[in-house]
Design a protein around this motif. Structure first.
Motif, PDB file in Angstrom:
ATOM      1  N   GLY A 195      -5.089  36.576 -43.419  1.00  0.00           N
ATOM      2  CA  GLY A 195      -4.805  34.929 -43.815  1.00  0.00           C
ATOM      3  C   GLY A 195      -7.080  35.498 -44.195  1.00  0.00           C
ATOM      4  O   GLY A 195      -8.063  35.513 -44.884  1.00  0.00           O
ATOM      5  N   CYS A 196      -8.149  35.465 -42.271  1.00  0.00           N
ATOM      6  CA  CYS A 196      -9.212  36.057 -42.783  1.00  0.00           C
ATOM      7  C   CYS A 196      -9.389  37.375 -43.617  1.00  0.00           C
ATOM      8  O   CYS A 196     -10.999  37.094 -44.033  1.00  0.00           O
ATOM      9  CB  CYS A 196      -9.522  36.910 -41.116  1.00  0.00           C
ATOM     10  N   THR A 197      -8.674  38.146 -44.034  1.00  0.00           N
ATOM     11  CA  THR A 197      -8.937  39.148 -44.837  1.00  0.00           C
ATOM     12  C   THR A 197      -9.020  38.630 -45.833  1.00  0.00           C
ATOM     13  O   THR A 197      -9.956  39.003 -47.077  1.00  0.00           O
ATOM     14  CB  THR A 197      -7.818  41.084 -44.707  1.00  0.00           C
ATOM     15  N   ARG A 198      -8.337  37.925 -46.077  1.00  0.00           N
ATOM     16  CA  ARG A 198      -8.438  37.274 -47.574  1.00  0.00           C
ATOM     17  C   ARG A 198      -9.306  36.725 -48.059  1.00  0.00           C
ATOM     18  O   ARG A 198     -10.543  37.121 -49.140  1.00  0.00           O
ATOM     19  CB  ARG A 198      -6.905  37.024 -47.913  1.00  0.00           C
ATOM     20  N   GLY A 199     -10.003  35.590 -46.572  1.00  0.00           N
ATOM     21  CA  GLY A 199     -11.140  34.944 -47.168  1.00  0.00           C
ATOM     22  C   GLY A 199     -11.940  35.517 -46.973  1.00  0.00           C
ATOM     23  O   GLY A 199     -13.332  35.203 -47.119  1.00  0.00           O
ATOM     24  N   ASN A 200     -12.857  36.247 -45.554  1.00  0.00           N
ATOM     25  CA  ASN A 200     -13.286  36.849 -44.610  1.00  0.00           C
ATOM     26  C   ASN A 200     -14.565  38.413 -45.356  1.00  0.00           C
ATOM     27  O   ASN A 200     -15.115  38.894 -45.235  1.00  0.00           O
ATOM     28  CB  ASN A 200     -13.754  36.800 -44.108  1.00  0.00           C
ATOM     29  N   PHE A 201     -13.274  39.291 -46.073  1.00  0.00           N
ATOM     30  CA  PHE A 201     -13.557  40.411 -45.987  1.00  0.00           C
ATOM     31  C   PHE A 201     -13.983  41.138 -47.141  1.00  0.00           C
ATOM     32  O   PHE A 201     -14.013  41.753 -47.916  1.00  0.00           O
ATOM     33  CB  PHE A 201     -12.993  41.476 -45.030  1.00  0.00           C
ATOM     34  N   GLY A 202     -13.879  40.033 -48.213  1.00  0.00           N
ATOM     35  CA  GLY A 202     -14.971  40.036 -49.851  1.00  0.00           C
ATOM     36  C   GLY A 202     -13.233  40.504 -50.744  1.00  0.00           C
ATOM     37  O   GLY A 202     -14.043  41.625 -51.684  1.00  0.00           O
ATOM     38  N   LEU A 203     -12.247  40.039 -50.721  1.00  0.00           N
ATOM     39  CA  LEU A 203     -11.248  40.363 -51.275  1.00  0.00           C
ATOM     40  C   LEU A 203     -10.960  38.963 -52.464  1.00  0.00           C
ATOM     41  O   LEU A 203     -11.124  37.959 -52.147  1.00  0.00           O
ATOM     42  CB  LEU A 203      -9.862  40.535 -51.048  1.00  0.00           C
ATOM     43  N   PRO A 204     -11.209  38.722 -53.180  1.00  0.00           N
ATOM     44  CA  PRO A 204     -10.624  40.267 -54.530  1.00  0.00           C
ATOM     45  C   PRO A 204     -12.046  40.629 -54.606  1.00  0.00           C
ATOM     46  O   PRO A 204     -13.163  39.790 -54.756  1.00  0.00           O
ATOM     47  CB  PRO A 204     -10.104  39.981 -55.994  1.00  0.00           C
TER      48      PRO A 204
END
Length: 171
Positions: free
Chosen positions: A22-31
């Motif tokens: 969830g953090c990757t999707r929202g916080n790391f520029g994705l998409p």
């Protein structure tokens, strides 16, 4: 007891993986590409890109020639500004990005010069937000029509018009 500990550990591990996803999707520029809107003739694309951030959104605006180069237009304020709308003039010589649902940035094509920045309504912290819906640019980009609505678009005012800088001589 020894059998319940591995299950508890697996449950905790699964929960951490879910949180990380969830953090990757929202916080790391994705998409990476949040929005891409082609010009009427298909020669250009207005693009909003997401970037890695622990406090999103963090976006930038781009003008891309299909099959060619890219022009960086601007970075938006991190954790404040987001763009989810781009509209073209029918002749494809100007594109407008809508930031925070109320600020319009009009650019000329193909050079990517900022023609005008216009706020459609004041944004007052702590008050109910408004968003612009049903945006349309006149053929030469000199008039923008829109409706101010509640954030979900369920309650709207009458259609409004705002005159923009006369871009026809600039691009």
């Amino acid at each position: 007891m020894s059998r319940s500990r591995p299950r508890a550990g697996l449950t905790l591990f699964a929960a951490l993986l879910t949180l990380a996803a969830g953090c990757t999707r929202g916080n790391f520029g994705l998409p990476q590409v949040a929005l891409a809107v082609d010009s009427p003739d298909g020669g250009y694309r207005a693009t909003v890109r997401n970037h890695i951030s622990l406090d999103p959104p963090r976006q930038s605006l781009w003008l891309e020639q299909v099959g060619g180069g890219k022009i960086w237009l601007r970075n938006l304020a991190e954790d404040q500004d987001g763009c989810d709308q781009a509209i073209w003039t029918s002749d494809g010589r100007h594109v407008a990005f809508v930031v925070q649902g109320l600020e319009v940035l009009l650019y000329s094509v193909p050079d990517g010069d900022l023609v005008q920045r216009t706020e459609l309504a004041p944004h007052t912290p702590g008050s109910p937000s408004l968003r612009a819906f049903d945006l349309r640019l006149s053929e030469d980009g000199s008039v923008l029509t829109f409706r101010l609505c509640s954030p979900r678009g369920d309650t709207c005012a009458e259609t409004s018009r705002v005159a923009l800088a006369a871009p026809s001589g600039l691009g």
